[in-house]
Design a protein around this motif. Structure first.
Motif, PDB file in Angstrom:
ATOM      1  N   CYS A   1       0.811  -1.217   0.000  1.00 45.39           N
ATOM      2  CA  CYS A   1       0.000   0.000   0.000  1.00 45.39           C
ATOM      3  C   CYS A   1       0.850   1.275   0.000  1.00 45.39           C
ATOM      4  CB  CYS A   1      -0.937  -0.003   1.197  1.00 45.39           C
ATOM      5  SG  CYS A   1      -0.046  -0.161   2.719  1.00 45.39           S
ATOM      6  N   PHE A   2       2.172   1.155   0.102  1.00 45.61           N
ATOM      7  CA  PHE A   2       2.996   2.373   0.088  1.00 45.61           C
ATOM      8  C   PHE A   2       3.199   2.820  -1.360  1.00 45.61           C
ATOM      9  CE2 PHE A   2       5.447   0.870   4.159  1.00 45.61           C
ATOM     10  CZ  PHE A   2       4.279   1.017   4.889  1.00 45.61           C
ATOM     11  N   ALA A   3       2.772   4.027  -1.652  1.00 47.15           N
ATOM     12  CA  ALA A   3       2.898   4.535  -3.025  1.00 47.15           C
ATOM     13  C   ALA A   3       3.758   5.790  -3.034  1.00 47.15           C
ATOM     14  CB  ALA A   3       1.516   4.842  -3.583  1.00 47.15           C
ATOM     15  N   ILE A   4       4.179   6.165  -4.206  1.00 46.79           N
ATOM     16  CA  ILE A   4       5.032   7.355  -4.338  1.00 46.79           C
ATOM     17  C   ILE A   4       4.336   8.564  -3.734  1.00 46.79           C
ATOM     18  CG2 ILE A   4       5.975   8.971  -6.048  1.00 46.79           C
ATOM     19  CD1 ILE A   4       6.514   6.461  -7.767  1.00 46.79           C
ATOM     20  N   GLY A   5       5.050   9.283  -2.895  1.00 44.93           N
ATOM     21  CA  GLY A   5       4.489  10.476  -2.266  1.00 44.93           C
ATOM     22  C   GLY A   5       3.946  10.218  -0.870  1.00 44.93           C
ATOM     23  N   ASP A   6       3.780   8.962  -0.472  1.00 43.64           N
ATOM     24  CA  ASP A   6       3.213   8.670   0.853  1.00 43.64           C
ATOM     25  C   ASP A   6       4.199   9.004   1.975  1.00 43.64           C
ATOM     26  OD1 ASP A   6       1.131   7.680  -0.557  1.00 43.64           O
ATOM     27  OD2 ASP A   6       1.279   5.623   0.173  1.00 43.64           O
ATOM     28  N   THR A   7       3.628   9.347   3.122  1.00 43.78           N
ATOM     29  CA  THR A   7       4.452   9.665   4.288  1.00 43.78           C
ATOM     30  C   THR A   7       4.344   8.543   5.316  1.00 43.78           C
ATOM     31  OG1 THR A   7       4.060  12.015   3.946  1.00 43.78           O
ATOM     32  CG2 THR A   7       4.815  11.363   6.135  1.00 43.78           C
ATOM     33  N   LEU A   8       5.464   8.214   5.946  1.00 42.75           N
ATOM     34  CA  LEU A   8       5.479   7.280   7.075  1.00 42.75           C
ATOM     35  C   LEU A   8       5.912   8.075   8.290  1.00 42.75           C
ATOM     36  CD1 LEU A   8       7.318   4.291   5.317  1.00 42.75           C
ATOM     37  CD2 LEU A   8       4.863   4.708   5.503  1.00 42.75           C
ATOM     38  N   TYR A   9       5.333   7.777   9.452  1.00 40.40           N
ATOM     39  CA  TYR A   9       5.640   8.603  10.619  1.00 40.40           C
ATOM     40  C   TYR A   9       5.459   7.808  11.905  1.00 40.40           C
ATOM     41  CZ  TYR A   9       0.569   8.740  10.812  1.00 40.40           C
ATOM     42  OH  TYR A   9      -0.744   8.369  10.859  1.00 40.40           O
ATOM     43  N   THR A  10       6.141   8.257  12.943  1.00 37.21           N
ATOM     44  CA  THR A  10       5.839   7.768  14.285  1.00 37.21           C
ATOM     45  C   THR A  10       5.196   8.913  15.048  1.00 37.21           C
ATOM     46  OG1 THR A  10       8.007   8.408  15.137  1.00 37.21           O
ATOM     47  CG2 THR A  10       7.786   6.147  14.337  1.00 37.21           C
ATOM     48  N   GLY A  11       4.655   8.612  16.208  1.00 33.87           N
ATOM     49  CA  GLY A  11       4.028   9.660  17.009  1.00 33.87           C
ATOM     50  C   GLY A  11       2.562   9.792  16.645  1.00 33.87           C
TER      51      GLY A  11
END
Ligand code: G4P
Length: 583
Positions: free
Chosen positions: A415-425
């Motif tokens: 499901c990770f596509a170009i432009g996606d953000t991954l984050y903690t918190g």
């Protein structure tokens, strides 16, 4: 089909101890993102030293200007010794590696973790990945073949660095060959890009008479004693510019010596002092001359770049939970991990059907096994980043920790596509998507065999999600009509066809169209209808992008430019930013 690995853009991350830093905020100066206190408030903050010693750069150029060669030399000087051959296996270059080991240890510089080659090629072409690589970098290096000056693909890539306001360093390579005058190269850059240059390293002669460079910052001449072996290490002799007697003797060429004195005077008179703020803002390009193949000037370039390049930059983002649409800034020093995907690729290893997402770390620390949120998934859905890989050409090695500025490859759950953000918190951070740039090649694609339709759709969906090409459709087509592919280079189509065949076992037929340019209509469909009703869109094809936004296809630049000029309300744009993703 066999793809020969070829590069149109290379990203490197260099680290160095004890740097002078010139930090910079990218984009608008708006609210810093304050991370909410969380119960599990374990800080993911990156150590300041790690942030400050990182510099990443994307090397861009027209094919053949020497990116691979420069990269190899940077790696050799930067200490990634055993990997240098991964960029291009060459026996004679591997043989030189040990020469540099001591330099690396003495200088504490290491070019680590990331060398990404973009593009597959047997055909000297480039793709959108090249553009996207620039979205992941904080500094860019424009490599010029000194005999040829600016070339078509340098121009295209320059537009992207300008749009991103990236600091741009210019390295004029191949000075060991007959070259254009350095003044002519400066004029070309200024005339074509409206960009002033600041010569940092100035050449003394060219071709067989290339003697070395004047370091204008230190006022020292570096004279190169040519190595006998091709690709071998050059010995360098440093002479202060004021020691004219020694210089004249060592240059041993009256004409070149006189020219050096004249050039120095002229440059000091004409060129204002170096303004680092303008360099950081991409308004002024530090200019270097050298010859990567014979190792002239690359080490000097690396040293200056480490001083002048910007550290991992602050980026703008939105907080998707906030009720207002405030734009926030995420600095590398923030408490939590954030990063964005700028390239995805499936089936890199046909045996494992693996999928990788390439992530640029923006803030905080990546640690093996960490759990992250994803900008397009439900807020409480977390993904486990069990493994990350450092990428080195086609080689990969596992990494346990990564810091802002680094690029890592992570397993993509799909499901990770170009432009996606991954984050903690607990804040749902989303960086803006990566823009699409005007395609120049257009073609319908279909499967000749109706029974393959399902596999064809599956393969196409995957390739479109990866951003291997752009998809356009006729207006109001919800997916049932003909699929049009759009790309910046013909090679992207060939990759799509080859991958459909290899990975999904389906044949495909391409039916090329004669359009050569796309423009997004920023003012929307009403404006398109108005222009159409007035008979202004004759000979222009009207289509929609994957977000159903209007796009016009033109047969030539002139037609696009005159329409943009005459019908200003259309707000034609050569690139488009994806809309904010929906929750
Ligand atoms: P690219 O990645 O930008 O496409 O360029 P690459 O480094 O592959 O260099 C393209 C060609 O230019 C190579 O020659 C390379 O050896 C040569 N080259 C690179 N830097 C210099 C330089 O400073 N001086 C000179 N004279 N040549 C340079 P090739 O013949 O295509 O390949 P090879 O047989 O040398 O590998």
């Amino acid at each position: 089909m066999i793809f020969i690995h070829f590069t149109a853009c290379i990203i490197l991350v260099a680290t160095c101890n004890g740097l002078i830093t010139h930090s910079k905020l990218l984009g608008r100066s708006v609210k810093p993102l304050l991370f909410a206190e969380t119960v599990e408030s374990v800080s993911n903050k990156a150590p300041e030293a790690e942030i400050n010693r990182r510099r990443n750069l994307a090397i861009i150029s027209h094919p053949d200007a020497g990116k691979t060669t420069v990269t190899e030399k940077l790696l050799l000087y930067g200490g990634a010794l055993q990997q240098a051959g991964a960029v291009r296996q060459k026996a004679e270059q591997r043989g030189t590696q040990s020469d540099f080991m001591s330099i690396e240890q003495e200088r504490g510089i290491s070019i680590s973790s990331t060398v990404m080659n973009f593009d597959y090629n047997g055909k000297r072409d480039f793709s959108e990945d090249t553009y996207r690589a620039l979205a992941a970098a904080d500094n860019s290096v424009m490599l010029i073949d000194s005999a040829k000056g600016l070339e078509p693909q340098t121009r295209k890539l320059f537009e992207v660095t300008r749009m991103r306001k990236l600091p741009l360093f210019t390295f004029c390579n191949k000075m060991d060959r007959p070259a254009l005058s350095p003044y002519e190269i400066m004029d070309q850059i200024e005339a074509e890009f409206n960009l002033e240059s600041f010569p940092v390293l100035w050449p003394i002669g060219d071709g067989d008479r290339f003697k070395g460079v004047l370091d204008r910052m230190e006022n020292v001449v570096h004279l190169f004693i040519k190595s006998v072996e091709r690709g071998g290490k050059a010995d360098v002799q440093q002479v202060p510019m004021d020691d004219l007697e020694t210089l004249e003797k060592l240059i041993d060429d009256k004409e070149l010596f006189d020219k050096l004195l004249e050039d120095r005077e002229l440059l000091d008179e004409l060129i204002p002092p170096l303004d680092m703020d303008r360099v950081s803002a991409g308004d002024l390009t530090p200019l270097f001359f050298g010859s990567a193949m014979t190792n002239f000037g690359v080490q000097l370039f690396l040293d200056k770049f480490l001083e002048m390049g910007v550290k991992p930059a602050t980026r703008v983002a939105v907080n998707k939970d906030a009720s207002s649409d405030d734009v926030l800034t995420v600095s590398p020093e923030h408490e939590e991990f954030t990063g964005f995907v700028f390239k995805t690729q499936a089936n890199m290893d046909p045996k494992h059907r693996d999928r990788l997402a390439y992530v640029r770390v923006v803030s905080g620390v990546y640690e093996k096994g960490m759990k992250v949120g994803h900008s397009r998934s439900k807020p409480n859905k977390k993904y486990n980043l069990a493994q990350a890989q450092a990428l080195f050409g086609s080689d990969r090695s596992s990494v346990d920790v990564a810091y802002p500025g680094d690029v890592i490859g992570i397993n993509n759950p799909g499901c990770f596509a170009i432009g996606d953000t991954l984050y903690t918190g607990s804040n749902r951070v989303a960086f803006p998507g990566i823009p699409s740039f005007s395609p120049e090649k257009f073609s319908y694609i279909r499967s000749p065999n109706p029974s393959d339709y399902k596999s064809f759709r599956k393969g196409m969906d995957q390739l479109l999600d990866e951003g291997a090409v752009q998809a356009l459709r006729q207006r109001n087509d919800d997916g049932g009509g003909p699929l049009m592919l759009a790309a910046v280079g013909q090679l992207q189509f060939e990759v799509v066809q080859a991958r459909l065949k290899e990975e999904y076992n389906v044949e495909s037929i391409m039916e090329p169209l004669t359009y050569s340019l796309a423009r997004w209509v920023n003012s929307g469909w009403d404006a398109v209808d108005k222009a159409d009703a007035a008979g202004k869109l004759f000979g222009i094809m009207i289509v929609q992008d994957r977000w159903k936004r209007p796009v016009l296809l033109f047969r030539n630049d002139w037609k696009a430019a005159s329409l943009a000029d005459e019908e200003k309300y259309l707000e034609l744009a050569p690139w488009s930013q994806p809309p904010d993703f929906e929750s």
